[in-house]
Structures are given as structure tokens and as C-alpha cells.
Write an enzyme that holds these catalytic residues in place. Structure first.
Site, PDB file in Angstrom:
ATOM      1  N   LYS A  52      -2.645 164.726 101.893  1.00 57.37           N
ATOM      2  CA  LYS A  52      -3.966 165.169 101.420  1.00 57.37           C
ATOM      3  C   LYS A  52      -4.191 164.577 100.038  1.00 57.37           C
ATOM      4  CE  LYS A  52      -4.850 169.562 103.735  1.00 57.37           C
ATOM      5  NZ  LYS A  52      -4.976 171.029 103.554  1.00 57.37           N
TER       6      LYS A  52
ATOM      7  N   ASN B 246      -1.957 177.221 104.389  1.00 62.25           N
ATOM      8  CA  ASN B 246      -2.920 177.858 103.472  1.00 62.25           C
ATOM      9  C   ASN B 246      -2.674 179.350 103.343  1.00 62.25           C
ATOM     10  OD1 ASN B 246      -4.369 175.497 102.866  1.00 62.25           O
ATOM     11  ND2 ASN B 246      -5.418 175.615 104.822  1.00 62.25           N
TER      12      ASN B 246
ATOM     13  N   LYS C  52       7.245 171.863 105.274  1.00 59.38           N
ATOM     14  CA  LYS C  52       5.956 171.163 105.202  1.00 59.38           C
ATOM     15  C   LYS C  52       5.966 169.919 106.091  1.00 59.38           C
ATOM     16  CE  LYS C  52       2.055 169.813 102.707  1.00 59.38           C
ATOM     17  NZ  LYS C  52       1.209 169.838 101.545  1.00 59.38           N
TER      18      LYS C  52
ATOM     19  N   ARG D 207      -1.653 173.100 110.820  1.00 59.09           N
ATOM     20  CA  ARG D 207      -1.523 172.891 109.360  1.00 59.09           C
ATOM     21  C   ARG D 207      -2.187 174.005 108.552  1.00 59.09           C
ATOM     22  NH1 ARG D 207      -1.698 167.220 105.958  1.00 59.09           N
ATOM     23  NH2 ARG D 207      -1.383 168.177 103.923  1.00 59.09           N
TER      24      ARG D 207
ATOM     25  N   GLU E 222      -5.041 168.727 109.949  1.00 66.78           N
ATOM     26  CA  GLU E 222      -5.395 170.143 109.918  1.00 66.78           C
ATOM     27  C   GLU E 222      -6.354 170.525 111.045  1.00 66.78           C
ATOM     28  OE1 GLU E 222      -5.250 171.930 105.961  1.00 66.78           O
ATOM     29  OE2 GLU E 222      -7.076 172.999 106.467  1.00 66.78           O
TER      30      GLU E 222
ATOM     31  N   HIS F 107      -7.653 181.044  96.212  1.00 67.17           N
ATOM     32  CA  HIS F 107      -8.707 180.136  95.734  1.00 67.17           C
ATOM     33  C   HIS F 107      -9.870 180.925  95.149  1.00 67.17           C
ATOM     34  CE1 HIS F 107      -7.422 176.485  98.375  1.00 67.17           C
ATOM     35  NE2 HIS F 107      -6.922 176.395  97.164  1.00 67.17           N
TER      36      HIS F 107
ATOM     37  N   GLU G 189       4.659 178.340  96.170  1.00 66.42           N
ATOM     38  CA  GLU G 189       4.575 177.537  97.401  1.00 66.42           C
ATOM     39  C   GLU G 189       5.917 177.537  98.138  1.00 66.42           C
ATOM     40  OE1 GLU G 189       1.728 176.404  98.526  1.00 66.42           O
ATOM     41  OE2 GLU G 189       0.424 176.298  96.774  1.00 66.42           O
TER      42      GLU G 189
ATOM     43  N   HIS H 169      -2.580 177.799  89.838  1.00 64.64           N
ATOM     44  CA  HIS H 169      -2.766 177.866  91.294  1.00 64.64           C
ATOM     45  C   HIS H 169      -1.711 178.755  91.951  1.00 64.64           C
ATOM     46  CE1 HIS H 169      -3.672 176.503  95.343  1.00 64.64           C
ATOM     47  NE2 HIS H 169      -2.418 176.123  95.498  1.00 64.64           N
TER      48      HIS H 169
ATOM     49  N   HIS I 159      -3.977 181.358 100.426  1.00 62.71           N
ATOM     50  CA  HIS I 159      -4.897 180.511  99.668  1.00 62.71           C
ATOM     51  C   HIS I 159      -6.352 180.985  99.718  1.00 62.71           C
ATOM     52  CE1 HIS I 159      -1.432 177.982  99.265  1.00 62.71           C
ATOM     53  NE2 HIS I 159      -2.100 177.018  98.667  1.00 62.71           N
TER      54      HIS I 159
ATOM     55  N   ARG J  87     -10.192 150.094 101.331  1.00 67.89           N
ATOM     56  CA  ARG J  87     -10.061 151.007 102.481  1.00 67.89           C
ATOM     57  C   ARG J  87      -8.610 151.413 102.764  1.00 67.89           C
ATOM     58  NH1 ARG J  87     -13.967 147.433 104.745  1.00 67.89           N
ATOM     59  NH2 ARG J  87     -16.036 148.305 104.431  1.00 67.89           N
TER      60      ARG J  87
HETATM   61  N1  GLY Z   1      -1.533 172.451 100.604  1.00 65.96           N
HETATM   62  C1  GLY Z   1      -1.753 172.672 101.970  1.00 65.96           C
HETATM   63  C2  GLY Z   1      -1.667 171.437 102.790  1.00 65.96           C
HETATM   64  O1  GLY Z   1      -1.165 170.422 102.347  1.00 65.96           O
HETATM   65  O2  GLY Z   1      -2.091 171.466 103.912  1.00 65.96           O
END
Ligand code: GLY
Length: 371
Positions: free
Chosen positions: A148, A250, A232, A246, A242, A257, A190, A269, A253, A126
Site C-alpha cells: 500500500k 484494519n 501480514k 486483507r 483488499e 482513524h 500493530e 496512529h 482502525h 507507471r
Molecule cells: N495497514 C493495513 C494494510 O496494510 O492493509
């Protein structure tokens, strides 16, 4: 000189950790990585692809000299690493080696490897500590920072995952000198994204001298990486999970995507996100939020570093069918709510906002401007 960027405010919702950006950080056999491990770690698993075998061996030797038991977890490169099968192999390795809650995982590689290593660390007992050591531009400025983690399933990318912030991140810029040029350029998408949403100086540095900006040995890219991580870091410190802010990360994106999916992931990407940002800019322009000049600025900056600014299809591809496929893919975007599409757009450079439920006509008109 090594830059140190703090992420997180130290609250339970946003643990604090450092991102180090510099040169030669991996050359001395692991003192930088060792310095970021929590006290009490006895065992580490270095998850790495074949291309990082030598660096992993140097790191392992350095950590062994410092008294740690080190295991090496060789994984496939790129998206092939992010499967439940590969994660299960690493869980087995951790189990056989007796990893406890006070041991740690190290992710050494590009974004797919750091995503996988983070996910395995998030799920083993965990949650055990993970130090991320990104070796691509994209992983440094995006994937490895912010917590993430995830793997892919047959149904799509990153559908299984967890928020699991690392205990530290090491960005050794020397690893970028051997990165294929196309991957470096894709990573710049990015960097430019962070410029568009929050940092005019990033855009100015690139516009002033795009060639120098993309030189992995030079000082400008070092500043761009640092600034990008600062953007970031500020965003994820405020909104790790998010819940709102956050989402601005995106930018580009949603359409990006969709291109990746429709093109069966043959596009890098960053290349898809680049076209996605032009699409979002055109959408914002049609909605009266951005000027034509600001859209032109998007194209100018992205093209200057060698990124695509248009979605090109061959004459054999049916344009209507392709638009339908892209629109369907955008409907599956994680930002969508019910049947309402939500885009991150700019209301002026550096001013991100959401555009919810744009009409089909608007979506299509923006497509006609990027195709
Ligand atoms: N790649 C977008 C984020 O980390 O929220």
C-alpha cells in the site's frame, strides 16, 4: 541471525519478494539492499528524512561502491512528507536525473516515508522498483510490507495512492534502538493487532514479559517483529488488493482513524488503534461475539506495553458532540459501503470477522465503555 520472510505467491496479482529482519543489515553500506535490487538497476533515489541523513549517506556510499549512481531525496518527516508537493519534487528529481524504467527508488524511514517513496515509485513511468527500508517499528510490521502506497490530500489521509509491492524490504532492528520510546510503544499496537487477529504466541510473549517484549536490543522484540511480518505476509499474499481477507488488518482502525481525525492527528496512529481495538472488542462483546474476559485480555495486553485503552477527553469537551463527530468520521471509513458501517471484530481471539451495520445503540454503548 537474519530471518527471511517471503511475501506474495509469484502470480501477476501477487508478486513475490523477501522481507529480511535482522541486525546490522545497514551497517555494511548496502550489500543487503543491493542484493534485493533487480538486475540492471543503474540509478537509485534514496528517499529519506533529515533524521536518517547519516544512514542514507552510508547506504549511498555502499551502493556507489557497487557501481550505482545514487541520488538523495531529502523529505520532511512524518505526515508532512505525504503531500502532492513533495511527491512532485521527487518526480522532478527523477526526471532531471534521467531515471528510466529499470532504475529504482529506496524508501528509508518511517511509515510516512515508505508510503511516499512507494507512491513515487508506483507513479514514475507507471511503476519502477522500490526497496523499502523501514526504520520504525510501525513501518516494519505494517506500512512497508504489503504494497500500500499513498499520499494525503486536504480531504483526508491516504486518499490518493496505489498498490505497488516493493521488490524487497530490509528491517534492520538496530534502527529501533534510537527510536523514541513513545514511537516504539505506538508501533507495538500493530504487533498486538496481529496477535489478536492471528497469532496467540505474540500475545503470550508480550504477556509473559512486557518489558523485555519492548526492548529494542533484545531477542523477544526480534521474534515479535518477525512473527508480525509473517502474519501480514500471509494475509497480503492471499489478498493484495483488499478484496476481502486483507480487511482484517484494519482491526481497531475504524474507531482509531476516527479518533485521529477528531483529534486533528495529535494522537499517534498506534495509540488511536489501541483504543480502537478496545472499542471493537466492546462492540463484539455487546454483539455476543466476545466474552468479557476476552475484552479484559485486550485491555491487559495493550496496557502492559504502555498503550492507552480508554479515550480520555477533558471536562470542557461536550461528550455528545464528540460522539457525533466520531460517528461521522467512522462513516467516512474506507470499509464503509454506502451508509452501512463495517467493523472488523473478533468472534474469539484469532477469529476475525466483519460486523456490518451495527445499530446506533450498539455503537454508542461501546463508546460509553471506552470513554
Ligand atoms: N495497514 C493495513 C494494510 O496494510 O492493509
Amino acid at each position: 541471525m537474519t530471518a527471511r520472510i517471503e511475501v506474495g505467491d509469484g502470480s501477476p496479482a501477487s508478486p513475490r519478494y523477501a522481507v529480511l529482519v535482522g541486525r546490522g543489515l545497514l551497517a555494511d553500506g548496502g550489500s543487503a539492499v543491493h542484493g534485493l535490487l533487480p538486475p540492471g538497476v543503474a540509478r537509485v533515489l534514496i528517499v529519506h528524512p533529515e533524521s536518517m541523513e547519516q544512514r542514507a549517506a552510508v547506504l549511498a556510499a555502499g551502493l556507489r561502491e557497487r557501481g550505482l549512481t545514487v541520488h538523495l531525496g531529502l523529505v520532511p518527516d512524518a505526515e508532512a512528507a505525504k503531500t502532492a508537493t513533495v511527491a512532485a519534487q521527487l518526480w522532478q528529481q527523477l526526471g532531471l536525473a534521467g531515471f528510466t524504467r529499470s532504475d529504482a527508488v529506496i524508501g528509508l524511514g518511517g511509515g510516512t516515508v515508505t508510503d511516499l517513496a512507494g507512491f513515487v515509485a508506483a507513479t514514475w513511468l507507471r511503476g519502477v522498483a522500490v526497496v523499502q527500508v523501514p526504520t520504525t517499528l510501525l513501518a516494519m510490521v505494517d506500512a512497508a510490507v504489503g504494497g500500500k502506497t499513498g499520499i494525503n490530500t486536504a480531504e483526508g489521509k491516504n486518499l490518493v495512492g496505489a498498490f505497488h509491492p516493493p521488490v524487497g524490504v530490509i528491517c534492520d532492528l538496530d534502527t529501533l534502538t534510537t527510536l523514541p520510546r513513545a514511537d516504539l510503544v505506538a508501533g507495538m499496537a500493530e504487533v498486538v493487532k496481529h496477535g489478536f487477529i492471528r497469532d496467540q504466541r505474540t500475545l503470550d510473549l508480550i504477556a509473559a514479559d512486557p518489558t523485555t517484549a519492548c526492548d529494542p536490543s533484545g531477542p523477544v522484540l526480534a521474534e515479535l517483529v518477525t512473527r508480525s511480518i509473517e502474519v501480514k505476509a500471509a494475509v497480503v499474499t492471499e489478498d493484495l488488493r483488499e478484496a476481502g481477507l486483507r480487511e482484517i488488518l484494519n482491526y481497531g482502525h475504524t474507531f482509531g482513524h476516527a479518533i485521529e481525525q477528531v483529534e486533528d492527528y495529535r494522537w499517534r496512529h498506534g495509540e488511536a488503534v489501541s483504543v480502537g481495538m478496545v472499542y471493537a472488542a466492546e462492540l463484539a462483546c455487546l454483539a455476543g461475539l466476545l466474552t468479557e474476559a476476552e475484552v479484559a485480555e485486550h485491555r491487559r495486553i495493550l496496557a502492559a506495553v504502555g498503550l492507552p485503552t480508554a479515550y480520555r477527553i477533558g471536562p470542557e469537551v461536550d461528550r455528545e458532540a464528540r460522539w457525533a463527530a466520531l460517528a461521522t468520521a467512522m462513516g467516512r471509513d474506507k470499509k464503509a459501503r454506502g451508509s452501512t458501517l463495517r467493523f472488523v471484530v473478533l468472534a474469539g481471539l484469532g477469529q476475525p470477522q466483519r460486523l456490518a451495520g451495527p445499530s446506533d445503540d450498539l455503537l454508542r454503548a461501546a463508546f460509553d465503555r471506552v470513554i
